[in-house]
Motif scaffolding. Structure first.
Motif, short mmCIF file in Angstrom:
data_model
loop_
_atom_site.label_atom_id
_atom_site.label_comp_id
_atom_site.label_asym_id
_atom_site.label_seq_id
_atom_site.Cartn_x
_atom_site.Cartn_y
_atom_site.Cartn_z
N THR A 11 120.37 -43.48 -44.17
CA THR A 11 120.07 -42.65 -45.35
C THR A 11 121.04 -42.99 -46.49
O THR A 11 120.65 -42.96 -47.66
CB THR A 11 120.13 -41.15 -45.02
N HIS A 12 122.27 -43.30 -46.13
CA HIS A 12 123.24 -43.74 -47.15
C HIS A 12 122.77 -45.05 -47.79
O HIS A 12 122.80 -45.20 -49.01
CB HIS A 12 124.62 -43.92 -46.51
N SER A 15 119.87 -44.41 -50.09
CA SER A 15 120.30 -43.84 -51.38
C SER A 15 120.79 -44.93 -52.32
O SER A 15 120.50 -44.90 -53.53
CB SER A 15 121.40 -42.79 -51.15
N GLN A 152 115.84 -38.44 -55.82
CA GLN A 152 115.80 -39.01 -54.48
C GLN A 152 117.15 -39.61 -54.09
O GLN A 152 117.57 -39.52 -52.93
CB GLN A 152 114.70 -40.05 -54.39
N TYR A 153 117.83 -40.22 -55.05
CA TYR A 153 119.16 -40.78 -54.78
C TYR A 153 120.11 -39.69 -54.30
O TYR A 153 120.79 -39.85 -53.27
CB TYR A 153 119.70 -41.44 -56.05
N PHE A 156 119.05 -38.30 -50.70
CA PHE A 156 119.43 -39.15 -49.57
C PHE A 156 120.94 -39.20 -49.38
O PHE A 156 121.42 -39.28 -48.24
CB PHE A 156 118.88 -40.57 -49.77
N LEU A 157 121.68 -39.10 -50.48
CA LEU A 157 123.13 -39.08 -50.37
C LEU A 157 123.60 -37.81 -49.66
O LEU A 157 124.51 -37.86 -48.82
CB LEU A 157 123.74 -39.15 -51.78
N TYR A 160 122.73 -38.05 -45.91
CA TYR A 160 123.70 -38.89 -45.20
C TYR A 160 124.87 -38.08 -44.69
O TYR A 160 125.30 -38.22 -43.54
CB TYR A 160 124.14 -40.02 -46.14
#
Length: 215
Positions: A11-12, A15, A152-153, A156-157, A160
């Motif tokens: 996930t990181h 991102s 979304q960035y 996902f960050l 993570y």
């Protein structure tokens, strides 16, 4: 490596790919905090001092290089790319991030697991990562509307860090000498910072509306 850490790493990575897509495909960094990206660059450089001295695995080495390289590439692009830098929200991205760097370094000097050069810088990177998202979140609050890729960035960050908390819980119950309490506490603080964003992201998704954060 357990499934939670792998999911956190993926996930990181997603991102970062989303952010790179936004910057390089759209030639725009509108809505992205340069201060946050600079903080992440410092985080990875401080954490991976062992990159060329200790070999753990190919996967580990590749991920370290990806995180360092992508962070520096984004910072360079936002500062020097003749097209991308024009879209940087300089007047909105005014968070004094050097206070975070100084404060986290002082904290690492006094609160660490072992007083050595690498361990102090490791603790510094953990503390700084916990608060590195603050300039980004404040920028999004000031600007109000959040475009799809930026949202979304950040999503996902945040995911993570959530997976990494599950990773630490799993390791606590399965490893006899797991003692990375600094990571656990800092990870909880970092995840808590995302709570407001997650709430409004869920509301916008539920109502099929554009993501907006209250000023």
């Amino acid at each position: 490596m357990n499934i939670f850490r792998f999911a956190g790493d993926m996930t990181h990575l997603i991102s970062i790919l989303v952010l790179l897509l936004k910057v390089y495909a759209t030639k725009s960094c509108a809505g992205i905090s340069l201060k946050t990206q600079e903080l992440y660059g410092i985080v990875f450089l401080a954490r991976y001092l062992d990159l060329f001295t200790d070999f753990i695995s190919v996967y580990n080495t590749v991920m370290k290089l990806v995180f360092i390289g992508s962070s520096l590439a984004i910072v360079w692009c936002m500062r020097f790319h003749r097209v991308v830098k024009r879209s940087y929200d300089r007047d909105v991205d005014t968070f004094r991030h050097y206070f975070l760097v100084g404060g986290c370094f002082l904290l690492a000097l006094f609160v660490h697991e072992k007083f050595s050069f690498r361990e102090v810088f490791w603790a510094f990177s953990i503390y700084l990562e916990a608060v590195a998202i603050l300039p980004q979140l404040i920028l999004l609050q000031r600007s109000g509307n959040v475009d799809n890729l930026t949202g979304q960035y950040v999503l996902f960050l945040g995911a993570y860090r959530g997976f990494y908390i599950l990773n630490w819980i799993y390791r606590y119950f399965t490893e006899d000498q797991f003692s990375r309490w600094i990571s656990c506490v800092s990870g909880l603080v970092q995840t808590a910072l995302y709570a407001d964003f997650f709430y409004y992201y869920f509301i916008s998704w539920k109502n099929n509306a554009k993501l907006k954060l209250p000023a």
